[in-house]
Structures are given as C-alpha cells and as structure tokens.
Motif scaffolding. Structure first.
Motif, PDB file in Angstrom:
ATOM      1  N   UNK A 397     -58.146  63.382 -17.547  1.00  0.00           N
ATOM      2  CA  UNK A 397     -58.176  63.036 -18.972  1.00  0.00           C
ATOM      3  C   UNK A 397     -59.071  61.820 -19.217  1.00  0.00           C
ATOM      4  N   UNK A 398     -58.964  60.831 -18.325  1.00  0.00           N
ATOM      5  CA  UNK A 398     -59.784  59.625 -18.462  1.00  0.00           C
ATOM      6  C   UNK A 398     -61.270  59.957 -18.334  1.00  0.00           C
ATOM      7  N   UNK A 399     -61.588  60.865 -17.422  1.00  0.00           N
ATOM      8  CA  UNK A 399     -62.979  61.302 -17.258  1.00  0.00           C
ATOM      9  C   UNK A 399     -63.493  61.990 -18.523  1.00  0.00           C
ATOM     10  N   UNK A 400     -62.647  62.856 -19.085  1.00  0.00           N
ATOM     11  CA  UNK A 400     -63.040  63.565 -20.317  1.00  0.00           C
ATOM     12  C   UNK A 400     -63.344  62.583 -21.435  1.00  0.00           C
ATOM     13  N   UNK A 401     -62.566  61.512 -21.501  1.00  0.00           N
ATOM     14  CA  UNK A 401     -62.689  60.558 -22.598  1.00  0.00           C
ATOM     15  C   UNK A 401     -63.563  59.346 -22.255  1.00  0.00           C
ATOM     16  N   UNK A 402     -64.268  59.444 -21.128  1.00  0.00           N
ATOM     17  CA  UNK A 402     -65.140  58.335 -20.685  1.00  0.00           C
ATOM     18  C   UNK A 402     -64.377  57.027 -20.529  1.00  0.00           C
ATOM     19  N   UNK A 403     -63.172  57.118 -20.002  1.00  0.00           N
ATOM     20  CA  UNK A 403     -62.364  55.909 -19.841  1.00  0.00           C
ATOM     21  C   UNK A 403     -61.901  55.707 -18.391  1.00  0.00           C
ATOM     22  N   UNK A 404     -62.605  56.325 -17.463  1.00  0.00           N
ATOM     23  CA  UNK A 404     -62.191  56.178 -16.064  1.00  0.00           C
ATOM     24  C   UNK A 404     -62.256  54.719 -15.626  1.00  0.00           C
ATOM     25  N   UNK A 405     -63.206  53.965 -16.178  1.00  0.00           N
ATOM     26  CA  UNK A 405     -63.303  52.545 -15.807  1.00  0.00           C
ATOM     27  C   UNK A 405     -62.041  51.789 -16.208  1.00  0.00           C
ATOM     28  N   UNK A 406     -61.430  52.174 -17.343  1.00  0.00           N
ATOM     29  CA  UNK A 406     -60.190  51.524 -17.799  1.00  0.00           C
ATOM     30  C   UNK A 406     -59.039  51.870 -16.849  1.00  0.00           C
ATOM     31  N   UNK A 407     -58.989  53.132 -16.438  1.00  0.00           N
ATOM     32  CA  UNK A 407     -57.937  53.546 -15.498  1.00  0.00           C
ATOM     33  C   UNK A 407     -58.107  52.817 -14.167  1.00  0.00           C
ATOM     34  N   UNK A 408     -59.345  52.737 -13.690  1.00  0.00           N
ATOM     35  CA  UNK A 408     -59.595  52.065 -12.414  1.00  0.00           C
ATOM     36  C   UNK A 408     -59.227  50.583 -12.492  1.00  0.00           C
ATOM     37  N   UNK A 409     -59.561  49.960 -13.630  1.00  0.00           N
ATOM     38  CA  UNK A 409     -59.206  48.561 -13.853  1.00  0.00           C
ATOM     39  C   UNK A 409     -57.701  48.358 -13.738  1.00  0.00           C
ATOM     40  N   UNK A 410     -56.960  49.246 -14.401  1.00  0.00           N
ATOM     41  CA  UNK A 410     -55.496  49.175 -14.393  1.00  0.00           C
ATOM     42  C   UNK A 410     -54.934  49.363 -12.986  1.00  0.00           C
ATOM     43  N   UNK A 411     -55.442  50.380 -12.286  1.00  0.00           N
ATOM     44  CA  UNK A 411     -54.963  50.670 -10.924  1.00  0.00           C
ATOM     45  C   UNK A 411     -55.300  49.517  -9.977  1.00  0.00           C
ATOM     46  N   UNK A 412     -56.502  48.969 -10.096  1.00  0.00           N
ATOM     47  CA  UNK A 412     -56.916  47.875  -9.212  1.00  0.00           C
ATOM     48  C   UNK A 412     -56.091  46.619  -9.448  1.00  0.00           C
TER      49      UNK A 412
END
Length: 425
Positions: A397-412
């Motif tokens: 979903x994050x990839x679809x919405x161009x928000x993978x960087x936000x997810x990665x930030x949160x996970x990191x």
C-alpha cells in the motif's frame, strides 16, 4: 500456463506487481513484494488447517523445506497426486525449498557430486539424480534447485566461492535436463540459485550464468546469518539483482526483520519467507511493531503498559537473549514470559484484529507460557503470522501511494531500540 510476473510500478529499485498463472491449474496469483507461508511438512507450525483459516492475508504460496519431505518419497510415489493434496492444501501453491530456514545446517559437507541435507535422521547426501527423483514424487509447483550454498559460515576464500558457483551451475544444468525427462515435473517451476559467498565477481558470474538458463525465478542464497557485514550484503545483493531479468521473481531466505526486509525490497527483492514470525513465537514473544506509514501523533511504537518503559526495555535486552536459530530477540517484539505481563489484561497489540488479540490477554498468554501449555504457541503463532502478513500488505500500500519512505522511517525508528547484537541485514 506459464507463470507470469507483471510489474506495475518501479520506485527506487522497489517493484510492485503481481505473479499470475500460479499453481498447476494456473488460477492463483500473488502480490509482490510478498512473503511465503512457512510450514513444517506442509503444516503451519503450531496450527491446524482450521486455526490457520482464522489468520488474515495468508500467502497463497506455502514453503515446504525439502529435508522434512525426503522420507516421504516412497509414499508419494505410490500416492501419485502430489504433495499439495497429500498435506491437505490442494489450493495452495507449493514451494519446496532446499533447506529449512529455521535450522542452521552444519558447514563443510558439500562436494562436487553431492549436497548434504539435514533431516530427522541426520545427514543425507543428495546427487542431482536423487534430488530430482524425489521432486518427481513430490510434484511441487515451485522448487529450489540443488545448489552449494555452504558459504555463510565465517570467512570464505575466493576459491571456495568460485567452487560454490561452479557446483551450483553444474547441478542446475543436470537438474534442468532431468526435469525435461520427467513428465510429472513439466508444470513445476524450478528456482535457480545465485551463489558466490561474499565475492562480488563470483556473485555476478552466478547471476549472469543462472539467468541464461530456463528457470522460473531466482533465489539469492547465502545472505542469512552474521558472517557478512551489512554493507557488503547490500552491495552484493544490488549487484546480483542488476544482472537478473525483470520478468522473473527474486526470492531470498533467512531475512525476516521488518527493517531488513524494507532494505532488500529497495534493492529489488520480491519474495521473502515467514520463518521470522515462527522464530518469534518459539521465543515466547509477540510481534508488536507499528507498520503504519501515516502520521501518528502518539508515535510509532505500540504502547506497552500505558507508556513505554525504557529502563525495563533495556533490562529486557540483557535478560532475554533467547535464541531461536540464527535470530535473537529484536526490537519488533515483546517477550510475554516477563513477569510484568502477569497482570496485564490488554491485548497483545492494541487494535490488532487477530483471534488472539480479540479473545485473550497478555496475562493469559503469559500464564500459558509459564505453565508450558501448547495453546501458547497456537495463539502466538496466529498473532505473529497475521501481524507479519499485514506488514507486507502495508508495504504494498505504501508503494502504491509513494509513501514507502515514511514506512521505512517509522520502522527504522523502532529498530534503533534493538541491541547491537541484533543489528544486521
């Protein structure tokens, strides 16, 4: 019908897409990036088929480690209908991996003619002919080709890395030839294996040569464990993936932590396995991390007992280095064996929709663990699988919405809590 990979989006190395025409009938599909359902002999650990049905987003491809299936050869030859129907999962796509990712195989036993497999009865030597005869009896939808992946324990010389590639290519050619001769395997997809240890030249040669063969996908092998530095792993993976065709899936074993998974998705890996939630379960732990990529005013980490207790968290890392296979406790889980959960009557993770969180408390699971009740493993496995599968859905979903960087930030942000001994790819 031939398996097909359709990539709908490529963003910074990440691939969003779908695998279609899966299974013997060609009617199944799988979204990527995604993961496999880890099983022991076709059965999810701790779970019956009925309890597995309560878990949401179960992957359509089930992983069956080859060592557990070897002794079924004679039975399967008589049965003739394939391993999927035999284990009661006729609608799943069966992927037979060469080794069990939850088990560390002793090094030093492969040679030019055989690869050693470690099963219930100890060591078994597999020649390509023997290996393919067993695959013919099993009739899996996918299977990992025989390969020499004995390059992950400590320092590996260039000569040994070269041998791993030479042997693996030789085994691949022999297995492909045998597959042509076995009518039972005409609809099975062989996964070629990229070897070469930590030697860039050999990794590139392995990738280029394997890509020339008519395989259905690629497994990037030998990256599990601690023997290789993180930067080296990422460089080797990026370089090897760059040599692989765009229209075939790339798999990896032994990488399961959410932060590590995201780093490899960014480097073009499509399919992971779900051994990690099983290892977490075996430690008596529950996955408890946020995989939301939307802004959260309360922070990323799911609450513990109303608010995070950093002193207890540090103490926990010192006291609870419970190892399961190659993995120690990580920042993405809570250990329900700890006394502080004895009177905690909240769910394992607030807001989780799994059967365990909807019906039972942390205190109950703590009690089950302390009294060695089998139900503890069942409830934890249900939660951990569902949490992990939902993480992969969130990645897509994050990839679809161009928000993978936000997810990665949160996970990191959540990963930095991990102790130094768990920081690896």
């Amino acid at each position: 019908m031939k398996m097909k990979l359709s990539v709908s989006k490529v963003a910074g190395g990440c691939r969003l897409g779908m695998l279609t025409n899966l299974g013997k009938k060609g009617i199944q599909h799988m979204d990527i990036p995604g993961c496999l359902l880890y099983t022991k002999m076709g059965s999810a650990p701790h779970l019956t088929h009925d309890t597995l049905e309560t878990v949401k987003d179960v992957p359509v491809i089930a992983q069956l480690p080859f060592p557990a299936l070897v002794e079924l050869q004679e039975v399967m030859e008589e049965y003739k209908e394939g391993i999927g129907r035999f284990v009661g999962m006729p609608d799943s796509v069966m992927y037979c991996s060469l080794h069990d990712p939850a088990v560390i195989s002793p090094p030093g036993y492969n040679n030019n003619k055989t690869v050693s497999i470690w099963g219930f009865g100890g060591r078994m030597e597999m020649t390509p002919a023997k290996f393919m005869t067993i695959q013919r009896a099993l009739q899996p939808d996918w299977f990992q080709c025989l390969s020499d992946g004995d390059t992950i324990a400590g320092e590996v010389s260039k000569k040994r890395a070269k041998k791993s590639v030479d042997r693996s290519l030789s085994f691949l050619d022999e297995c492909l030839q045998l597959q042509e001769e076995f009518p039972e395997l005409q609809k099975s997809v062989m996964i070629g294996v990229i070897e070469g240890g930590d030697v860039l030249e050999e990794r590139l040669r392995s990738a280029k040569e394997t890509a020339k063969r008519p395989v259905g996908g690629f497994l990037l092998d030998g990256f599990q464990g601690d023997a290789m530095a993180k930067d080296t792993k990422l460089e080797l993976l990026s370089s090897a993936v760059a040599e692989l065709p765009e229209d075939k899936p790339r798999l990896i074993h032994g990488i399961g932590r959410p932060d590590e998974v995201l780093e490899l998705i960014e480097r073009g890996v499509d399919v992971f396995e779900s051994c990690f939630p099983y290892q977490v379960t075996e430690r008596g732990c529950a996955l408890s991390f946020s995989y939301s990529y939307l802004p959260d005013p309360d922070g990323d980490v799911p609450e513990e007992n109303g608010e995070p207790n950093m002193e207890e968290s540090k103490d926990k890392k010192t006291k609870n280095k419970i190892l399961s296979g190659a993995e120690g406790m990580t920042a993405f889980e809570i250990c329900l064996k700890e006394k502080r959960y004895r009177d905690n009557f909240g769910p394992l993770v607030s807001g989780c929709s799994c059967y365990c969180c909807q019906n039972h408390s942390r205190a109950y699971v703590h009690h089950l663990l302390m009294t060695n009740e089998l139900l503890a493993g069942v409830l934890l496995m249900m939660h951990n699988f569902q949490h992990y599968f939902a993480f992969f859905r969130s990645v897509r979903d994050a990839l679809k919405e161009d928000r993978l960087d936000k997810l990665k930030e949160s996970i990191c942000r959540q990963a930095v809590q991990a102790s130094p001994n768990t920081q690896r790819v």
